[in-house]
Design a protein around this motif. Structure first.
Motif, PDB file in Angstrom:
ATOM      1  N   GLY A 208      29.718 -21.077 -22.375  1.00  0.00           N
ATOM      2  CA  GLY A 208      29.396 -22.341 -21.733  1.00  0.00           C
ATOM      3  C   GLY A 208      27.941 -22.755 -21.853  1.00  0.00           C
ATOM      4  O   GLY A 208      27.573 -23.855 -21.431  1.00  0.00           O
ATOM      5  N   TRP A 209      27.098 -21.879 -22.444  1.00  0.00           N
ATOM      6  CA  TRP A 209      25.666 -22.193 -22.527  1.00  0.00           C
ATOM      7  C   TRP A 209      25.401 -23.450 -23.342  1.00  0.00           C
ATOM      8  O   TRP A 209      24.595 -24.299 -22.956  1.00  0.00           O
ATOM      9  CB  TRP A 209      24.909 -21.005 -23.121  1.00  0.00           C
ATOM     10  N   VAL A 210      26.076 -23.578 -24.485  1.00  0.00           N
ATOM     11  CA  VAL A 210      25.851 -24.749 -25.341  1.00  0.00           C
ATOM     12  C   VAL A 210      26.176 -26.035 -24.588  1.00  0.00           C
ATOM     13  O   VAL A 210      25.386 -26.990 -24.576  1.00  0.00           O
ATOM     14  CB  VAL A 210      26.692 -24.646 -26.637  1.00  0.00           C
ATOM     15  N   GLU A 211      27.330 -26.071 -23.936  1.00  0.00           N
ATOM     16  CA  GLU A 211      27.746 -27.282 -23.219  1.00  0.00           C
ATOM     17  C   GLU A 211      26.781 -27.612 -22.086  1.00  0.00           C
ATOM     18  O   GLU A 211      26.382 -28.772 -21.904  1.00  0.00           O
ATOM     19  CB  GLU A 211      29.157 -27.111 -22.668  1.00  0.00           C
ATOM     20  N   GLU A 212      26.387 -26.600 -21.318  1.00  0.00           N
ATOM     21  CA  GLU A 212      25.494 -26.833 -20.186  1.00  0.00           C
ATOM     22  C   GLU A 212      24.109 -27.266 -20.641  1.00  0.00           C
ATOM     23  O   GLU A 212      23.484 -28.130 -20.022  1.00  0.00           O
ATOM     24  CB  GLU A 212      25.391 -25.570 -19.323  1.00  0.00           C
ATOM     25  N   THR A 213      23.636 -26.665 -21.718  1.00  0.00           N
ATOM     26  CA  THR A 213      22.303 -27.032 -22.204  1.00  0.00           C
ATOM     27  C   THR A 213      22.289 -28.454 -22.739  1.00  0.00           C
ATOM     28  O   THR A 213      21.358 -29.227 -22.466  1.00  0.00           O
ATOM     29  CB  THR A 213      21.844 -26.054 -23.295  1.00  0.00           C
ATOM     30  N   GLN A 214      23.334 -28.832 -23.479  1.00  0.00           N
ATOM     31  CA  GLN A 214      23.346 -30.189 -24.012  1.00  0.00           C
ATOM     32  C   GLN A 214      23.510 -31.236 -22.909  1.00  0.00           C
ATOM     33  O   GLN A 214      23.055 -32.364 -23.068  1.00  0.00           O
ATOM     34  CB  GLN A 214      24.426 -30.329 -25.084  1.00  0.00           C
ATOM     35  N   LYS A 215      24.095 -30.858 -21.777  1.00  0.00           N
ATOM     36  CA  LYS A 215      24.155 -31.784 -20.646  1.00  0.00           C
ATOM     37  C   LYS A 215      22.748 -32.125 -20.146  1.00  0.00           C
ATOM     38  O   LYS A 215      22.528 -33.204 -19.588  1.00  0.00           O
ATOM     39  CB  LYS A 215      24.958 -31.182 -19.495  1.00  0.00           C
ATOM     40  N   ALA A 216      21.802 -31.213 -20.333  1.00  0.00           N
ATOM     41  CA  ALA A 216      20.427 -31.414 -19.863  1.00  0.00           C
ATOM     42  C   ALA A 216      19.582 -32.210 -20.849  1.00  0.00           C
ATOM     43  O   ALA A 216      18.414 -32.477 -20.575  1.00  0.00           O
ATOM     44  CB  ALA A 216      19.768 -30.063 -19.593  1.00  0.00           C
ATOM     45  N   LEU A 217      20.163 -32.589 -21.987  1.00  0.00           N
ATOM     46  CA  LEU A 217      19.425 -33.329 -23.005  1.00  0.00           C
ATOM     47  C   LEU A 217      19.735 -34.816 -22.921  1.00  0.00           C
ATOM     48  O   LEU A 217      20.877 -35.212 -22.690  1.00  0.00           O
ATOM     49  CB  LEU A 217      19.785 -32.824 -24.401  1.00  0.00           C
ATOM     50  N   CYS A 218      18.722 -35.633 -23.138  1.00  0.00           N
ATOM     51  CA  CYS A 218      18.951 -37.081 -23.269  1.00  0.00           C
ATOM     52  C   CYS A 218      19.544 -37.393 -24.633  1.00  0.00           C
ATOM     53  O   CYS A 218      20.439 -38.230 -24.761  1.00  0.00           O
ATOM     54  CB  CYS A 218      17.642 -37.843 -23.071  1.00  0.00           C
ATOM     55  N   VAL A 219      19.026 -36.748 -25.671  1.00  0.00           N
ATOM     56  CA  VAL A 219      19.539 -36.882 -27.035  1.00  0.00           C
ATOM     57  C   VAL A 219      20.513 -35.729 -27.252  1.00  0.00           C
ATOM     58  O   VAL A 219      20.109 -34.563 -27.241  1.00  0.00           O
ATOM     59  CB  VAL A 219      18.400 -36.846 -28.073  1.00  0.00           C
ATOM     60  N   LYS A 220      21.769 -36.031 -27.456  1.00  0.00           N
ATOM     61  CA  LYS A 220      22.825 -35.010 -27.393  1.00  0.00           C
ATOM     62  C   LYS A 220      23.010 -34.272 -28.717  1.00  0.00           C
ATOM     63  O   LYS A 220      24.060 -34.301 -29.354  1.00  0.00           O
ATOM     64  CB  LYS A 220      24.140 -35.658 -26.965  1.00  0.00           C
ATOM     65  N   ARG A 221      21.958 -33.598 -29.127  1.00  0.00           N
ATOM     66  CA  ARG A 221      22.033 -32.747 -30.318  1.00  0.00           C
ATOM     67  C   ARG A 221      20.869 -31.772 -30.262  1.00  0.00           C
ATOM     68  O   ARG A 221      19.927 -31.941 -29.491  1.00  0.00           O
ATOM     69  CB  ARG A 221      21.948 -33.572 -31.606  1.00  0.00           C
ATOM     70  N   TRP A 222      20.938 -30.739 -31.110  1.00  0.00           N
ATOM     71  CA  TRP A 222      19.800 -29.845 -31.268  1.00  0.00           C
ATOM     72  C   TRP A 222      18.746 -30.518 -32.147  1.00  0.00           C
ATOM     73  O   TRP A 222      19.058 -31.372 -32.973  1.00  0.00           O
ATOM     74  CB  TRP A 222      20.217 -28.532 -31.902  1.00  0.00           C
ATOM     75  N   GLY A 223      17.525 -30.088 -32.001  1.00  0.00           N
ATOM     76  CA  GLY A 223      16.455 -30.615 -32.829  1.00  0.00           C
ATOM     77  C   GLY A 223      16.444 -29.984 -34.210  1.00  0.00           C
ATOM     78  O   GLY A 223      17.033 -28.919 -34.447  1.00  0.00           O
ATOM     79  N   GLU A 224      15.750 -30.643 -35.130  1.00  0.00           N
ATOM     80  CA  GLU A 224      15.546 -30.124 -36.482  1.00  0.00           C
ATOM     81  C   GLU A 224      14.107 -29.617 -36.606  1.00  0.00           C
ATOM     82  O   GLU A 224      13.187 -30.185 -36.007  1.00  0.00           O
ATOM     83  CB  GLU A 224      15.810 -31.207 -37.526  1.00  0.00           C
ATOM     84  N   ALA A 225      13.926 -28.563 -37.395  1.00  0.00           N
ATOM     85  CA  ALA A 225      12.597 -27.968 -37.518  1.00  0.00           C
ATOM     86  C   ALA A 225      11.575 -28.974 -38.039  1.00  0.00           C
ATOM     87  O   ALA A 225      10.407 -28.952 -37.642  1.00  0.00           O
ATOM     88  CB  ALA A 225      12.666 -26.744 -38.428  1.00  0.00           C
ATOM     89  N   GLU A 226      12.001 -29.870 -38.927  1.00  0.00           N
ATOM     90  CA  GLU A 226      11.081 -30.876 -39.453  1.00  0.00           C
ATOM     91  C   GLU A 226      10.521 -31.756 -38.339  1.00  0.00           C
ATOM     92  O   GLU A 226       9.381 -32.226 -38.426  1.00  0.00           O
ATOM     93  CB  GLU A 226      11.787 -31.772 -40.481  1.00  0.00           C
ATOM     94  N   GLU A 227      11.316 -31.963 -37.278  1.00  0.00           N
ATOM     95  CA  GLU A 227      10.857 -32.821 -36.186  1.00  0.00           C
ATOM     96  C   GLU A 227       9.702 -32.181 -35.422  1.00  0.00           C
ATOM     97  O   GLU A 227       8.828 -32.886 -34.888  1.00  0.00           O
ATOM     98  CB  GLU A 227      12.037 -33.160 -35.277  1.00  0.00           C
ATOM     99  N   ILE A 228       9.676 -30.869 -35.368  1.00  0.00           N
ATOM    100  CA  ILE A 228       8.506 -30.179 -34.827  1.00  0.00           C
ATOM    101  C   ILE A 228       7.323 -30.378 -35.773  1.00  0.00           C
ATOM    102  O   ILE A 228       6.196 -30.645 -35.343  1.00  0.00           O
ATOM    103  CB  ILE A 228       8.793 -28.683 -34.638  1.00  0.00           C
ATOM    104  N   GLY A 229       7.589 -30.294 -37.062  1.00  0.00           N
ATOM    105  CA  GLY A 229       6.530 -30.482 -38.055  1.00  0.00           C
ATOM    106  C   GLY A 229       5.875 -31.846 -37.965  1.00  0.00           C
ATOM    107  O   GLY A 229       4.646 -31.970 -38.118  1.00  0.00           O
TER     108      GLY A 229
END
Length: 256
Positions: A208-229
């Motif tokens: 259930g970690w994935v579902e619960e964590t994505q509930k806490a996000l405004c943008v409903k996806r994981w980030g991409e490493a390039e976006e940190i770059g």
């Protein structure tokens, strides 16, 4: 077009990692030469260097144990010898973050995290500051944690050491701004790369970690490493010349 970076290089710690390698790639694309630092993954660092050279940038590869002051001093000397100047320090280094509740976290795990992440950053920064002062300034960009905005269960080995780094860099921003040295952080959310993949493969997250964590996000996806770059490159560049002591939260709105 005015160059975003002065002559010299960005010194990227953790350049062989999943996020660090993409940060280095973005910096090279934006016009920065690179001194790439690794601990164990030499081949991965050399792959990043080859990609930067293919973009027309100069890139060197350096081994370093960030827990050893002598190794850090030798690294700075080597990078300066290769590139003439280090204008940016990017801190993307750190051990695999095992997931424990705070009360169950072994003391040795705390010691390893603090020696690597906190004392490593302090050692790297203090080794480089005299050089930056001599050359009219520079930029320090640290990869922090979006957990500073909302504490995530069992991620203390990442969040607490990075919080110490945030406090340290606030002091660097305060004291070294007069010397043209800026210090900022990118707060990193769940990024679909590197350490996240390793932890998922180990089964480190409960059901259930994935579902619960994505509930806490405004943008409903994981980030991409390039976006940190992209955020790192901005903070390191001339476009952020009047920005210091700040954080950019690249986490899809975690903590909002």
């Amino acid at each position: 077009m005015t160059a975003l970076f002065p002559d010299g290089c960005a010194l990227v710690f953790g350049a062989s990692g999943g996020i660090g390698s993409k940060v280095a790639e973005v910096l090279a694309t934006d016009g920065a030469d690179l001194a790439l630092v690794y601990n164990r993954k030499k081949d991965a660092a050399q792959t990043v260097a080859s990609a930067a050279v293919a973009k027309g940038r100069k890139a060197s590869v350096h081994a370093c144990d960030v827990r050893d002051p002598a190794s850090l001093s030798a690294l700075v000397d080597s990078a300066v010898a290769e590139h003439g100047r280090v204008h940016t320090l990017v801190w993307a280094a750190g051990p695999l973050v095992e997931q424990h509740y705070l009360a169950n976290t072994p003391l040795d795990a705390w010691r390893n995290a603090i020696e690597t992440e906190v004392l490593g950053l302090i050692g790297a920064t203090t080794a480089l500051i005299p050089h930056m002062r001599q050359h009219g300034g520079g930029s320090i960009v640290h990869l922090g944690s979006a957990g500073h905005r909302r504490w995530p269960d069992r991620d203390g080995l990442s969040v607490a050491p990075k919080a110490a780094n945030e406090s340290f860099l606030q002091g660097i921003a305060r004291e070294e701004g007069r010397n043209g040295i800026r210090a900022n952080s990118v707060l990193v959310g769940v990024i679909d790369a590197g350490m996240f993949h390793e932890l998922m493969a180990k089964g480190a997250f409960p059901d259930g970690w994935v579902e619960e964590t994505q509930k806490a996000l405004c943008v409903k996806r994981w980030g991409e490493a390039e976006e940190i770059g992209y955020a790192v490159s901005f903070l390191a560049s001339a476009r952020a010349a009047y920005v210091t002591g700040e954080t950019i939260n690249v986490s899809g709105g975690f903590g909002v």
